[in-house]
Structures are given as structure tokens and as C-alpha cells.
Motif scaffolding. Structure first.
Motif, PDB file in Angstrom:
ATOM      1  N   GLY A  66      12.573  -1.932 -47.569  1.00  0.00           N
ATOM      2  CA  GLY A  66      11.980  -0.570 -47.431  1.00  0.00           C
ATOM      3  C   GLY A  66      12.534  -0.969 -45.623  1.00  0.00           C
ATOM      4  N   ALA A  67      12.504  -1.387 -44.806  1.00  0.00           N
ATOM      5  CA  ALA A  67      13.046  -1.851 -43.984  1.00  0.00           C
ATOM      6  C   ALA A  67      14.082  -2.017 -43.304  1.00  0.00           C
ATOM      7  N   LEU A  68      15.286  -2.193 -44.543  1.00  0.00           N
ATOM      8  CA  LEU A  68      16.308  -2.018 -44.476  1.00  0.00           C
ATOM      9  C   LEU A  68      17.008  -0.737 -44.675  1.00  0.00           C
ATOM     10  N   ARG A  69      15.939   0.095 -45.659  1.00  0.00           N
ATOM     11  CA  ARG A  69      16.798   1.016 -45.526  1.00  0.00           C
ATOM     12  C   ARG A  69      18.489   1.768 -45.230  1.00  0.00           C
ATOM     13  N   PRO A  70      17.510   2.262 -43.727  1.00  0.00           N
ATOM     14  CA  PRO A  70      18.692   2.815 -42.858  1.00  0.00           C
ATOM     15  C   PRO A  70      19.873   2.390 -43.123  1.00  0.00           C
ATOM     16  N   HIS A  71      20.377   1.104 -43.200  1.00  0.00           N
ATOM     17  CA  HIS A  71      21.525   0.500 -42.990  1.00  0.00           C
ATOM     18  C   HIS A  71      22.625   0.153 -44.277  1.00  0.00           C
ATOM     19  N   GLY A  72      21.741   0.657 -45.487  1.00  0.00           N
ATOM     20  CA  GLY A  72      22.466   1.053 -46.785  1.00  0.00           C
ATOM     21  C   GLY A  72      21.983   0.166 -48.480  1.00  0.00           C
ATOM     22  N   ILE A  73      22.331   0.051 -49.548  1.00  0.00           N
ATOM     23  CA  ILE A  73      21.507   0.031 -50.185  1.00  0.00           C
ATOM     24  C   ILE A  73      22.993  -1.841 -50.668  1.00  0.00           C
ATOM     25  N   VAL A  86      27.923  -4.461 -40.070  1.00  0.00           N
ATOM     26  CA  VAL A  86      26.484  -5.491 -40.142  1.00  0.00           C
ATOM     27  C   VAL A  86      26.227  -6.688 -40.498  1.00  0.00           C
ATOM     28  N   ARG A  87      25.605  -7.598 -39.831  1.00  0.00           N
ATOM     29  CA  ARG A  87      25.939  -9.011 -40.435  1.00  0.00           C
ATOM     30  C   ARG A  87      24.370  -9.204 -40.611  1.00  0.00           C
ATOM     31  N   LEU A  88      23.789  -9.815 -41.064  1.00  0.00           N
ATOM     32  CA  LEU A  88      22.624  -9.636 -41.791  1.00  0.00           C
ATOM     33  C   LEU A  88      21.945 -11.238 -41.782  1.00  0.00           C
ATOM     34  N   ALA A 139      29.744  -9.183 -49.712  1.00  0.00           N
ATOM     35  CA  ALA A 139      29.722  -9.272 -48.236  1.00  0.00           C
ATOM     36  C   ALA A 139      31.646  -9.383 -47.975  1.00  0.00           C
ATOM     37  N   VAL A 140      32.008  -9.498 -46.891  1.00  0.00           N
ATOM     38  CA  VAL A 140      33.495  -9.507 -46.613  1.00  0.00           C
ATOM     39  C   VAL A 140      33.245 -11.423 -46.134  1.00  0.00           C
ATOM     40  N   ARG A 141      32.387 -11.767 -45.389  1.00  0.00           N
ATOM     41  CA  ARG A 141      32.599 -13.067 -45.408  1.00  0.00           C
ATOM     42  C   ARG A 141      30.848 -13.034 -45.681  1.00  0.00           C
ATOM     43  N   TRP A 142      31.081 -14.854 -45.931  1.00  0.00           N
ATOM     44  CA  TRP A 142      29.136 -15.330 -45.741  1.00  0.00           C
ATOM     45  C   TRP A 142      28.978 -16.633 -45.630  1.00  0.00           C
ATOM     46  N   GLY A 143      27.706 -17.503 -44.728  1.00  0.00           N
ATOM     47  CA  GLY A 143      28.101 -19.027 -44.928  1.00  0.00           C
ATOM     48  C   GLY A 143      26.828 -18.943 -44.080  1.00  0.00           C
ATOM     49  N   VAL A 144      26.497 -20.382 -43.783  1.00  0.00           N
ATOM     50  CA  VAL A 144      25.313 -21.495 -43.213  1.00  0.00           C
ATOM     51  C   VAL A 144      25.905 -21.973 -42.294  1.00  0.00           C
ATOM     52  N   CYS A 167      25.243 -13.047 -44.019  1.00  0.00           N
ATOM     53  CA  CYS A 167      25.801 -12.148 -44.370  1.00  0.00           C
ATOM     54  C   CYS A 167      27.156 -11.107 -43.636  1.00  0.00           C
ATOM     55  N   GLU A 168      28.323 -10.517 -43.916  1.00  0.00           N
ATOM     56  CA  GLU A 168      28.969  -9.469 -42.904  1.00  0.00           C
ATOM     57  C   GLU A 168      29.346  -8.805 -43.798  1.00  0.00           C
ATOM     58  N   LEU A 169      28.867  -7.449 -44.157  1.00  0.00           N
ATOM     59  CA  LEU A 169      28.993  -6.186 -45.204  1.00  0.00           C
ATOM     60  C   LEU A 169      29.788  -5.649 -43.886  1.00  0.00           C
ATOM     61  N   LEU A 170      30.301  -4.423 -44.736  1.00  0.00           N
ATOM     62  CA  LEU A 170      31.682  -3.490 -44.370  1.00  0.00           C
ATOM     63  C   LEU A 170      30.573  -2.114 -44.608  1.00  0.00           C
ATOM     64  N   VAL A 171      29.726  -1.417 -43.127  1.00  0.00           N
ATOM     65  CA  VAL A 171      29.398  -0.577 -44.058  1.00  0.00           C
ATOM     66  C   VAL A 171      30.100   1.136 -42.764  1.00  0.00           C
ATOM     67  N   PRO A 172      29.441   2.355 -43.760  1.00  0.00           N
ATOM     68  CA  PRO A 172      30.398   3.367 -43.042  1.00  0.00           C
ATOM     69  C   PRO A 172      29.650   3.578 -42.114  1.00  0.00           C
TER      70      PRO A 172
END
Length: 185
Positions: A62-69, A103-105, A139-144, A155-160
């Protein structure tokens, strides 16, 4: 964006760490300054501190809803992974950075030893093992990133990029003091 001086420091740190393992820049095939520049150097847009419980997973979505599904899905999968592999009720921090269309999560938990493993083959009857595969697909890429008393799976995602509601030369409708629509220029 980022401070070039910080990027230079990060590049030097990356080179030193890699050299300690016998890895030199030509063998890497990556542009270290570009990698350092992508690392977040400013505070996150959102920071959620919570206890990893199934009930909190929906609150994170719910808190992350503005950033997309896709961001919501990756966050809920990472928090669920913490619940399953580190333990229910452990403290977790969820952070989100946004830079244009990326977006980086990051999800931080207190166990640096419980590392995520991408399972490539999961049986059709298995009830688990698909979370990181979903994250890897989205994700475009992810790691630890490991630290002394914690780890962050990111992880990093491409978002509009959201369109701005302001358009030059257009009037915008707004709600007046009495709750009635009024035109404002």
C-alpha cells in the motif's frame, strides 16, 4: 543527481576491493564510474521500518502503490523472503529511491548470512522458490550489499516517468474553498 567527488571515491573503493581479489578493471568488462554514479547518494524517498510479518506485507504494498505494481511486487517478495528465511518478526527497513525512470528498492534485514539464492528450476507442486525468479524477471539488475550486522537485498526497476499535470497555456481545475470546482490559471 550525485556528487562527482563521491563517485570518484566510490570508484577508488570498488577498484581496491576488486584488486584485493585479483580482479582488475579490464577483466571486469564494466564501467566502474558509471556503476558508482548509479549508487544512491541522497536520502531515499520512502523509508519504512517494520517488523517482518505477513500482515505488514500488505502495508508495504500500500505504501509503495504510487511507484507501480512492479515495485510493490518486488517489495512484497523481498519482505516475504525475510519472513521465510530470516524469521517472522525481525526488524526490516524498506527504502525506495527514484531517479527519473528508474526506481531502486532496498530491503534491509539483520542477518548478513542468510543470502538469497535464485532457484532456476522449481517443481510445479512447490509452494515456494519463485520470489527471486519474479524479482529477476522484473528488475533491470539486483544484488546484495552485506555489512557487519545486516544485509540489503536491492533491485532496480524501470518505471514510467510521471507526466507533470502542469501544461503551459492551459487552465487547471481545482477545488475552491467551498468544495466547488473552480478554474484557476
Amino acid at each position: 543527481m550525485y556528487d562527482p567527488n563521491q563517485a570518484d571515491t566510490r570508484v577508488a573503493d570498488l577498484r581496491a576491493a576488486l584488486a584485493a581479489h585479483g580482479i582488475t578493471r579490464p577483466s571486469l568488462g564494466v564501467d566502474l564510474p558509471a556503476c558508482a554514479a548509479r549508487c544512491p547518494t541522497r536520502p531515499p524517498m520512502i523509508t519504512l521500518e517494520l517488523l517482518a510479518t505477513p500482515a505488514e506485507v500488505s502495508g508495504v504494498r500500500g505504501a509503495l502503490r504510487p511507484h507501480g505494481i512492479d515495485v510493490q511486487l518486488c517489495a512484497s517478495e523481498l519482505v516475504t523472503t525475510v519472513i521465510r528465511h530470516v524469521g517472522e518478526g525481525v526488524p526490516v527497513t524498506v527504502r525506495v529511491w527514484r531517479d527519473g525512470g528508474r526506481v531502486r528498492l532496498g530491503v534491509t534485514d539483520p542477518d548478513p548470512r542468510a543470502l538469497p539464492v535464485l532457484v532456476t528450476v522449481v517443481g510445479s507442486e512447490s509452494e515456494s522458490g519463485r520470489g527471486l525468479a519474479l524479482l529477476d524477471a522484473l528488475a533491470v539488475r539486483w544484488g546484495v550489499e552485506q555489512e557487519a550486522g545486516c544485509k540489503t537485498v536491492w533491485c532496480e526497476l524501470l518505471v514510467p516517468v510521471p507526466e507533470t499535470p502542469e501544461r503551459p497555456g492551459r487552465r487547471r481545475r481545482s477545488t475552491g474553498a467551498l468544495g466547488q470546482a473552480s478554474a484557476r490559471s
